[in-house]
Motif scaffolding. Structure first.
Motif, PDB file in Angstrom:
ATOM      1  N   ARG A 198       0.836  -1.206   0.000  1.00 53.29           N
ATOM      2  CA  ARG A 198       0.000   0.000   0.000  1.00 53.29           C
ATOM      3  C   ARG A 198       0.871   1.257   0.000  1.00 53.29           C
ATOM      4  NH1 ARG A 198      -1.432   3.317   4.127  1.00 53.29           N
ATOM      5  NH2 ARG A 198      -3.326   4.585   3.860  1.00 53.29           N
ATOM      6  N   ASN A 199       1.857   1.307   0.893  1.00 57.89           N
ATOM      7  CA  ASN A 199       2.730   2.483   0.971  1.00 57.89           C
ATOM      8  C   ASN A 199       3.533   2.681  -0.308  1.00 57.89           C
ATOM      9  OD1 ASN A 199       1.977   3.256   3.587  1.00 57.89           O
ATOM     10  ND2 ASN A 199       3.444   1.870   4.530  1.00 57.89           N
ATOM     11  N   SER A 200       3.932   1.583  -0.933  1.00 60.20           N
ATOM     12  CA  SER A 200       4.690   1.680  -2.190  1.00 60.20           C
ATOM     13  C   SER A 200       3.830   2.277  -3.295  1.00 60.20           C
ATOM     14  CB  SER A 200       5.198   0.298  -2.604  1.00 60.20           C
ATOM     15  OG  SER A 200       6.083  -0.225  -1.645  1.00 60.20           O
ATOM     16  N   LYS A 201       2.571   1.859  -3.365  1.00 61.22           N
ATOM     17  CA  LYS A 201       1.665   2.397  -4.389  1.00 61.22           C
ATOM     18  C   LYS A 201       1.384   3.877  -4.150  1.00 61.22           C
ATOM     19  CE  LYS A 201      -0.604  -2.066  -5.076  1.00 61.22           C
ATOM     20  NZ  LYS A 201      -1.834  -2.845  -4.838  1.00 61.22           N
ATOM     21  N   ILE A 202       1.222   4.255  -2.891  1.00 65.17           N
ATOM     22  CA  ILE A 202       0.978   5.665  -2.573  1.00 65.17           C
ATOM     23  C   ILE A 202       2.177   6.513  -2.984  1.00 65.17           C
ATOM     24  CG2 ILE A 202       0.684   7.298  -0.677  1.00 65.17           C
ATOM     25  CD1 ILE A 202      -0.988   5.200   0.750  1.00 65.17           C
ATOM     26  N   TYR A 203       3.377   6.020  -2.711  1.00 71.28           N
ATOM     27  CA  TYR A 203       4.596   6.740  -3.077  1.00 71.28           C
ATOM     28  C   TYR A 203       4.676   6.944  -4.587  1.00 71.28           C
ATOM     29  CZ  TYR A 203       9.614   7.608  -3.718  1.00 71.28           C
ATOM     30  OH  TYR A 203      10.828   8.127  -4.094  1.00 71.28           O
ATOM     31  N   VAL A 204       4.427   5.893  -5.335  1.00 73.65           N
ATOM     32  CA  VAL A 204       4.483   5.965  -6.797  1.00 73.65           C
ATOM     33  C   VAL A 204       3.406   6.899  -7.331  1.00 73.65           C
ATOM     34  CG1 VAL A 204       4.151   4.652  -8.916  1.00 73.65           C
ATOM     35  CG2 VAL A 204       5.559   3.709  -7.095  1.00 73.65           C
ATOM     36  N   LYS A 205       2.199   6.773  -6.791  1.00 66.35           N
ATOM     37  CA  LYS A 205       1.101   7.626  -7.259  1.00 66.35           C
ATOM     38  C   LYS A 205       1.411   9.099  -7.020  1.00 66.35           C
ATOM     39  CE  LYS A 205      -3.770   8.711  -6.569  1.00 66.35           C
ATOM     40  NZ  LYS A 205      -5.001   8.444  -5.789  1.00 66.35           N
ATOM     41  N   ASN A 206       1.978   9.432  -5.874  1.00 71.64           N
ATOM     42  CA  ASN A 206       2.297  10.830  -5.575  1.00 71.64           C
ATOM     43  C   ASN A 206       3.370  11.380  -6.506  1.00 71.64           C
ATOM     44  OD1 ASN A 206       0.483  11.275  -3.452  1.00 71.64           O
ATOM     45  ND2 ASN A 206       1.856  10.374  -1.949  1.00 71.64           N
ATOM     46  N   ILE A 207       4.341  10.550  -6.850  1.00 70.74           N
ATOM     47  CA  ILE A 207       5.384  10.991  -7.782  1.00 70.74           C
ATOM     48  C   ILE A 207       4.794  11.251  -9.164  1.00 70.74           C
ATOM     49  CG2 ILE A 207       7.420  10.217  -9.065  1.00 70.74           C
ATOM     50  CD1 ILE A 207       8.472   8.971  -6.560  1.00 70.74           C
ATOM     51  N   LEU A 208       3.952  10.329  -9.627  1.00 68.30           N
ATOM     52  CA  LEU A 208       3.326  10.505 -10.935  1.00 68.30           C
ATOM     53  C   LEU A 208       2.391  11.709 -10.948  1.00 68.30           C
ATOM     54  CD1 LEU A 208       2.549   6.759 -11.776  1.00 68.30           C
ATOM     55  CD2 LEU A 208       4.410   8.167 -12.665  1.00 68.30           C
ATOM     56  N   SER A 209       1.672  11.930  -9.859  1.00 66.09           N
ATOM     57  CA  SER A 209       0.783  13.085  -9.765  1.00 66.09           C
ATOM     58  C   SER A 209       1.587  14.383  -9.779  1.00 66.09           C
ATOM     59  CB  SER A 209      -0.054  13.008  -8.488  1.00 66.09           C
ATOM     60  OG  SER A 209      -0.881  11.865  -8.487  1.00 66.09           O
ATOM     61  N   MET A 210       2.707  14.423  -9.088  1.00 60.38           N
ATOM     62  CA  MET A 210       3.568  15.605  -9.082  1.00 60.38           C
ATOM     63  C   MET A 210       4.106  15.874 -10.488  1.00 60.38           C
ATOM     64  SD  MET A 210       7.031  16.375  -6.892  1.00 60.38           S
ATOM     65  CE  MET A 210       6.176  16.558  -5.338  1.00 60.38           C
ATOM     66  N   TYR A 211       4.484  14.830 -11.191  1.00 60.38           N
ATOM     67  CA  TYR A 211       4.971  14.985 -12.559  1.00 60.38           C
ATOM     68  C   TYR A 211       3.894  15.585 -13.453  1.00 60.38           C
ATOM     69  CZ  TYR A 211       6.619  13.632 -17.216  1.00 60.38           C
ATOM     70  OH  TYR A 211       7.003  13.653 -18.535  1.00 60.38           O
ATOM     71  N   MET A 212       2.659  15.133 -13.310  1.00 61.82           N
ATOM     72  CA  MET A 212       1.562  15.652 -14.105  1.00 61.82           C
ATOM     73  C   MET A 212       1.324  17.129 -13.808  1.00 61.82           C
ATOM     74  SD  MET A 212       0.116  13.531 -16.252  1.00 61.82           S
ATOM     75  CE  MET A 212      -1.579  14.101 -16.410  1.00 61.82           C
ATOM     76  N   ARG A 213       1.370  17.511 -12.533  1.00 62.40           N
ATOM     77  CA  ARG A 213       1.117  18.904 -12.148  1.00 62.40           C
ATOM     78  C   ARG A 213       2.204  19.831 -12.672  1.00 62.40           C
ATOM     79  NH1 ARG A 213      -0.210  16.490  -7.148  1.00 62.40           N
ATOM     80  NH2 ARG A 213       1.818  17.141  -6.284  1.00 62.40           N
ATOM     81  N   GLN A 214       3.447  19.353 -12.663  1.00 62.78           N
ATOM     82  CA  GLN A 214       4.559  20.204 -13.081  1.00 62.78           C
ATOM     83  C   GLN A 214       4.755  20.221 -14.591  1.00 62.78           C
ATOM     84  OE1 GLN A 214       8.142  19.338 -10.899  1.00 62.78           O
ATOM     85  NE2 GLN A 214       7.171  19.588  -8.907  1.00 62.78           N
TER      86      GLN A 214
END
Length: 216
Positions: A198-214
């Motif tokens: 679960r924590n690994s998926k959250i970490y990956v999702k947050n990185i991908l979301s940050m990439y999309m925002r930037q």
């Protein structure tokens, strides 16, 4: 050598946890009560100040060293599990859009920006290559907390698995089945496994979301 606070925690606590489990579940069948009593009596003869100082230094030091080894074993095991497709990488799960709980909005747009136009047939190697590309394009330092949570959970899981192996070996060696100890270590291991994933998926999702925002 300089260590950050989080790095010390993710080594120290799993190491101490492993020591405690070994003392509770692994060592008792191999220890003689009279020998333990002899050691305890010998310790009582030592001045309290010396015992306290030794314990304050010795226990954290041993826990840290064991935790360091556990971290290495866990890291290598995780690498081989992904290498041989025994487990799906979190990046593969999220980029494939197969996780309802950790789904990304505009996933197709993200894949197009990463120069991949489809989700199917995504392998661990492909997903890892895309994820590395994303991480190298943004500053992921603000997400270090999620990273350390993932590593901490992985190390606790590794410590639990090592204890489970010891308990199983003990059952075969002593030819007696300890259902309670085996059940407790197995259930706890499953809980650690689901928490780590679960924590690994959250970490990956947050990185991908940050990439999309930037990169809008």
């Amino acid at each position: 050598m300089e260590f950050r606070y989080n790095e010390i925690i993710i080594w120290l606590i799993p190491g101490l946890y492993f020591l405690c489990l070994v003392c509770l579940f692994v060592l008792p069948p191999f220890t003689d009560g009279s020998e333990v009593a002899t050691y305890l009596n010998a310790i009582k003869e030592i001045p309290d100040g010396i015992v306290t100082s030794a314990a304050l230094f010795f226990i954290p030091f041993v826990s840290f060293v064991i935790g360091y080894l556990i971290n290495y074993i866990a890291s290598q095991t995780e690498f081989w599990l992904y290498k041989f497709d025994i487990l799906k990488r979190p990046s593969r799960i999220i980029l494939s859009g197969k996780s309802d709980r950790y789904r990304l909005a505009n996933l197709d747009t993200l894949l197009q920006r990463l120069e991949r136009s489809f989700r199917s047939n995504l392998t661990n190697a492909n997903a890892n290559a895309l994820f590395i590309k994303v991480k190298q394009s943004i500053d992921i330092c603000p997400l270090d907390t999620y990273y350390f949570k993932s590593v901490f959970g992985r190390n606790l899981l590794c410590a639990q698995v090592l204890v489970l192996i010891c308990v199983v070996f003990e059952c075969f060696y002593l030819k007696c089945l300890d259902l309670l100890g085996l059940s407790v270590t197995l259930v706890t291991g499953l809980l650690f496994f689901t928490s780590w994933r679960r924590n690994s998926k959250i970490y990956v999702k947050n990185i991908l979301s940050m990439y999309m925002r930037q990169n809008q």
